[in-house]
Design an enzyme around this catalytic site. Structure first.
Site, short mmCIF file in Angstrom:
data_model
loop_
_atom_site.label_atom_id
_atom_site.label_comp_id
_atom_site.label_asym_id
_atom_site.label_seq_id
_atom_site.Cartn_x
_atom_site.Cartn_y
_atom_site.Cartn_z
N GLU A 145 1.67 -3.49 -1.65
CA GLU A 145 2.99 -3.71 -1.06
C GLU A 145 3.13 -3.09 0.32
OE1 GLU A 145 2.45 -2.84 -4.18
OE2 GLU A 145 3.61 -4.14 -5.51
N PHE A 193 11.43 0.79 -18.15
CA PHE A 193 10.09 0.53 -17.63
C PHE A 193 10.19 0.00 -16.19
CE2 PHE A 193 6.46 -2.47 -17.08
CZ PHE A 193 5.49 -1.48 -16.98
N GLN A 194 9.45 0.62 -15.31
CA GLN A 194 9.41 0.27 -13.89
C GLN A 194 10.78 0.35 -13.21
OE1 GLN A 194 7.05 -3.36 -13.40
NE2 GLN A 194 5.26 -2.03 -13.23
N LYS A 253 17.38 -7.89 -12.47
CA LYS A 253 16.84 -9.14 -13.01
C LYS A 253 17.93 -10.02 -13.60
CE LYS A 253 12.81 -10.84 -15.41
NZ LYS A 253 11.59 -10.51 -16.15
N MET A 273 -8.97 11.63 16.26
CA MET A 273 -7.81 12.33 16.83
C MET A 273 -7.63 13.69 16.16
SD MET A 273 -5.77 12.09 19.26
CE MET A 273 -5.05 10.59 19.90
C1 LIG Z 1 -1.13 7.75 6.88
C2 LIG Z 1 -1.56 8.79 7.86
N1 LIG Z 1 -2.19 9.90 7.40
C3 LIG Z 1 -2.61 10.84 8.27
C4 LIG Z 1 -2.40 10.71 9.60
C5 LIG Z 1 -2.84 11.79 10.59
N2 LIG Z 1 -3.85 11.25 11.51
C6 LIG Z 1 -3.54 10.86 12.74
S1 LIG Z 1 -4.84 10.22 13.57
C7 LIG Z 1 -5.87 10.50 12.27
C8 LIG Z 1 -7.32 10.15 12.35
C9 LIG Z 1 -7.56 8.70 12.56
O1 LIG Z 1 -8.94 8.47 12.47
P1 LIG Z 1 -9.56 7.06 12.81
O2 LIG Z 1 -8.80 5.99 12.15
O3 LIG Z 1 -11.03 7.10 12.51
O4 LIG Z 1 -9.29 6.89 14.35
P2 LIG Z 1 -9.91 7.69 15.62
O5 LIG Z 1 -8.94 8.78 15.95
O6 LIG Z 1 -11.25 8.21 15.22
O7 LIG Z 1 -9.95 6.66 16.68
C10 LIG Z 1 -5.18 11.08 11.22
C11 LIG Z 1 -5.78 11.49 9.94
C12 LIG Z 1 -1.71 9.56 10.02
N3 LIG Z 1 -1.41 9.34 11.30
N4 LIG Z 1 -1.33 8.61 9.14
#
Ligand SMILES: Cc1ncc(C[n+]2csc(CCOP(=O)(O)OP(=O)(O)O)c2C)c(N)n1
Lengths: 588, 187
Positions: A52, A114-115, A164, A482
């Site tokens: 979803e 349920f749900q 529902k 990042m």
């Molecule tokens: C759902 C979610 N969880 C955690 C984060 C924190 N976060 C920001 S950037 C990142 C790393 C992203 O890694 P990647 O997709 O390999 O991209 P890159 O930075 O290597 O280009 C994380 C864990 C986030 N933005 N979103």
């Protein structure tokens, strides 16, 4: 003429009457009557996602690339809770969504059936508005109101929770013509006197800059057109937030590039040194302003926004103008044309001279390599290859997202879909699917990271099922890049849990789903492989192996001002580690 | 020099003073509307000092919510625009602001309190004497207790409750503030 029909029929009828052609959803017990109605008609096409969350982001991509509302249909309980991330994402980025959720029958509400979950309670703070429809009499009105609320004013997600028994109940249907919310009537026209005052400031400005945002895109293509006219007419420089890219053409010489934490040197310096800032549809987000008490200290500020709560929220402005961007821009243009005073040409010439000096620093330069693919180089090559095509770009979240914003250039609005406010990894791929549904003949590319893509990889199955030839261009650096960059900046370069151990073989993964997999490992094979990707009529996972430790520059380090940027080519490794000092390390 | 801690989130030290405002909010009386208003306050970290709700127009299904809140002056402005953004909210009026514009010190503000005091002998007599002085009425009594009803300004009620403390105060129930502006105009 009121027609008699069941609640489930009303849902499908209301969608058709609202002009909805495609919806994204996943069935379950509490929405089966609606699914049955969908089965028996062909006006509204249903795209079956695989999670979803995927449905919500797909609907966001659909909405952002068309300007129309995105529609989601999910079941009660887990269906609704799985939609929460996408709803929050849409709220943060002001994307119009209508999300219909099934609910347990009214007599079971509150019994832990349920749900069952308290969908309106859970989604109250992540929607613009939400409804629990307890009687069939309310249903048609609520359905149409939901579209009105989602698409007008500052757009956002609206949830309609339908038990529902209400789906089974029979009642009178009313069409959208007859429905308008009693009290909700957002103001679109700006105050004329304030716009006049703003224009007077513009004519006197010596160092003006336009700072534009997602509001221009939300306001519609007319707003972008008017903005272009106004910028041309005044000769002022213009920059934009991540969300506003494309509202002004990147190829134009007055364009300074994106501003903010990873914005260009010239854009941020212009923001810092300007004497007049004209904010159109942006919201002074903390990624933009950096250190607030050092934010553009010498400027007068004009702020156009449709949301009164955005005005004077983070930054106090001199002229707040409440209204829709297109409406206000139209008035501004008219007043600028009629104004006896003209922009100060001599001062502007000097200002442009300063800006050219900053541009000369070439802040987007990076170290090139002929052995390994630099991620920036990969985006540059992708951009060149996509140029001749009708292209839409989405992204995940991380370094690749910022590189995409920096090195892929947009000439038109609605071509760039990214998760700005919430920063949701897993957004880009389903968003590209939604975009492709809306633009079947266009090239839709998700620029992804190796970590992000795994967050909604199951949607590959959706892309294959509907023959949506979405391209996923993975900048595979084998890190959550990042996070690793911030660990280098803040935490002694200790890579705590940011290395992507045991990554799948993306080529084989693509094949397992029935899609096409491509891998590129050296710069010289990149162009050929990108061409292969674009030429493919299948969904493609492109595993682009890039330098694993590249950092994203330029950067305004945490807690610093716009004029304290780190530029990529002149920072030594030690400097990176010292860039953020002291107690601030605790704060992100 | 940057003396701020290095962070993507800027931490501001605010030294300005807090102000207390009474807001009147007209809303559609629909399910969940109160949760929306309260949820907004908790989600954005605003204070609620007092909250009163009831339907004021039966036919139009309109309720009036009176909220007393304390915040920095610019945050009060934010609170008002955030409230106005809620779809079922018709209108937000800052009664404190209106009073000020009309050169009144404050809007008309009243509260009702029920106060139970138990005791015998001298304490009991003293409680009754004070209640009389404060114009509180007895609405229930036995030889061991009184329940007083009292309407008035907040500080008067608070003062009365404080005085009852040593005289056998058992419990208190207060309605929260009801408020209107002076003069012939409506909000
Ligand atoms: C759902 C979610 N969880 C955690 C984060 C924190 N976060 C920001 S950037 C990142 C790393 C992203 O890694 P990647 O997709 O390999 O991209 P890159 O930075 O290597 O280009 C994380 C864990 C986030 N933005 N979103």
């Amino acid at each position: 003429m009121a027609e008699q029909m069941t609640g489930a029929e009303m849902v499908v009828r209301a969608l058709a009457d609202q002009g909805v052609t495609d919806i994204f959803g996943y069935p379950g017990g509490a929405v089966l009557p609606i699914y049955d109605e969908l089965f028996m008609q062909d006006k509204v096409r249903h795209i079956l996602v695989r999670h979803e969350q995927g449905a919500t982001h797909a609907a966001e991509g659909f909405a952002r690339s068309t300007g129309k509302p995105g529609v989601v249909l999910v079941t009660s309980g887990p269906g609704a809770t799985n939609a929460v991330t996408g709803l929050t994402d849409a709220l943060m980025d002001s994307i119009p969504l209508v999300c219909i959720t099934g609910q347990v029958p009214t007599h079971l509400i509150g019994s832990d059936a349920f749900q069952e979950c308290d969908t309106v309670g859970i989604t109250r703070s992540c929607t613009k508005h939400n409804y629990l429809v307890k009687t069939i009499e309310d249903l048609p009105r609520v359905l149409h109101e939901a579209f009105q609320v989602a698409t007008t004013g500052r757009p956002g997600p609206v949830v309609v929770d339908i038990p529902k028994d209400v789906q089974f109940a029979s009642g009178h249907y009313v069409g959208p013509e007859n429905i308008s919310h009693q009290t909700y009537h957002p103001k679109v026209k700006g105050d004329e006197a304030k716009i006049e005052a703003a224009v007077a400031l513009m004519m006197r400005a010596k160092k003006p800059v336009f700072y534009t945002g997602g509001g221009v895109i939300n306001s519609g293509p007319e707003a972008s057109r008017l903005l272009r006219e106004l910028v041309k007419l005044t000769g002022f420089p213009i920059t934009s937030t991540l969300m506003g890219l494309g509202s002004y053409p990147a190829a134009d010489p007055q364009w300074l590039g994106m501003l903010g934490m990873h914005g260009t040197y010239e854009a941020n310096m212009a923001m810092h040194d300007c004497d007049l800032m004209i904010n159109i549809g942006a919201r002074f987000d903390d990624r933009i302003t950096g250190r607030l008490d050092a934010f553009s200290p010498g400027s007068r500020k004009i702020h156009v926004d449709i949301d009164p709560s955005s005005l004077n929220k983070n930054v106090k402005v001199d002229i707040p103008i409440l209204g829709d961007c297109a409406h206000v821009l139209e008035d501004m243009l008219r007043l600028v044309r009629a104004s006896k005073a003209k922009p100060d040409g001599a001062a502007l010439k000097e200002w442009w001279g300063e800006i050219e000096g900053w541009r000369g620093r070439k802040s987007l330069n990076y170290r090139k390599s002929d052995k390994i693919i630099m991620p920036q180089f990969a985006i540059e090559r992708l951009y060149e290859a996509c140029k001749p095509h009708d292209t839409y770009i989405t992204t995940e979240v991380g370094q690749h997202q910022m590189w995409a914003a920096q090195y892929f250039h947009f000439e038109e609005p609605n071509r760039w879909m990214t998760s700005g406010g919430l920063g949701t990894m897993g957004y880009g791929f389903p968003a590209a699917i939604g975009t492709q549904v809306a633009h079947p003949e266009s090239l839709c590319v998700d620029i992804a990271g190796d970590a992000s893509i795994l967050m909604n990889i199951q949607e590959l199955s959706t892309a294959v099922q509907y023959r949506l030839p979405v391209k996923v261009f993975i900048l595979n650096n084998q890190y959550m890049g990042m996070v690793r960059q911030w660990q280098q900046l803040l935490h002694g370069n200790r890579h705590s849990e940011s290395y992507m151990e045991s990554l799948p073989d993306f080529v084989k993964l693509a094949e397992a789903y029935g899609a096409h997999g491509i891998r590129a490992e050296t710069p010289d094979e990149l162009d050929g492989k990108i061409a292969e990707m674009i030429d493919s009529d299948m969904p493609v996972l492109f595993d682009c192996r890039v330098a694993s430790l590249a950092n994203c520059f330029p950067m305004i380090p945490s807690g610093k001002a716009h004029n304290e940027m780190l530029l990529g080519d002149d920072v030594a490794e030690e400097e990176i580690e010292k860039a953020i000092e002291g107690s601030g390390k605790a704060l992100v | 020099m940057n003396t701020q801690p290095g962070s993507a989130y800027f931490i501001e030290e605010r030294t300005e003073t807090l102000v207390t405002h009474t807001l009147s909010v007209l809303v559609d009386n629909e399910p969940g509307v109160l949760a929306r208003v309260i949820g907004l306050f908790s989600a954005r970290g605003y204070n609620i000092d007092s909250l009163t709700v009831s339907e004021v127009s039966h036919e139009r299904h309109v309720s009036r919510i009176t909220i007393v809140t304390t915040a920095l002056a610019e945050v009060i402005v934010q609170i008002k625009s955030q409230l106005e953004r809620l779809v079922p909210v018709h209108r937000v009026t800052d009664l404190t602001e209106v009073a000020k514009q009309n050169n009144h010190e404050k809007p008309l503000e009243r509260e009702l309190a029920l106060i139970k005091v138990a005791g015998t002998g001298e304490n009991r007599l003293e409680a009754l004497r004070l209640a009389d002085a404060f114009k509180a009425t007895v609405i229930d009594a036995t030889t061991e207790h009184f329940v007083f009803e009292m309407t008035g300004r907040v500080n008067k009620i608070e003062q009365f409750i404080q005085i009852m403390q040593p005289l056998g105060l058992v419990e208190v129930c207060r309605t929260g503030l009801a408020a209107l502006n002076r003069g012939p105009e409506g909000m």
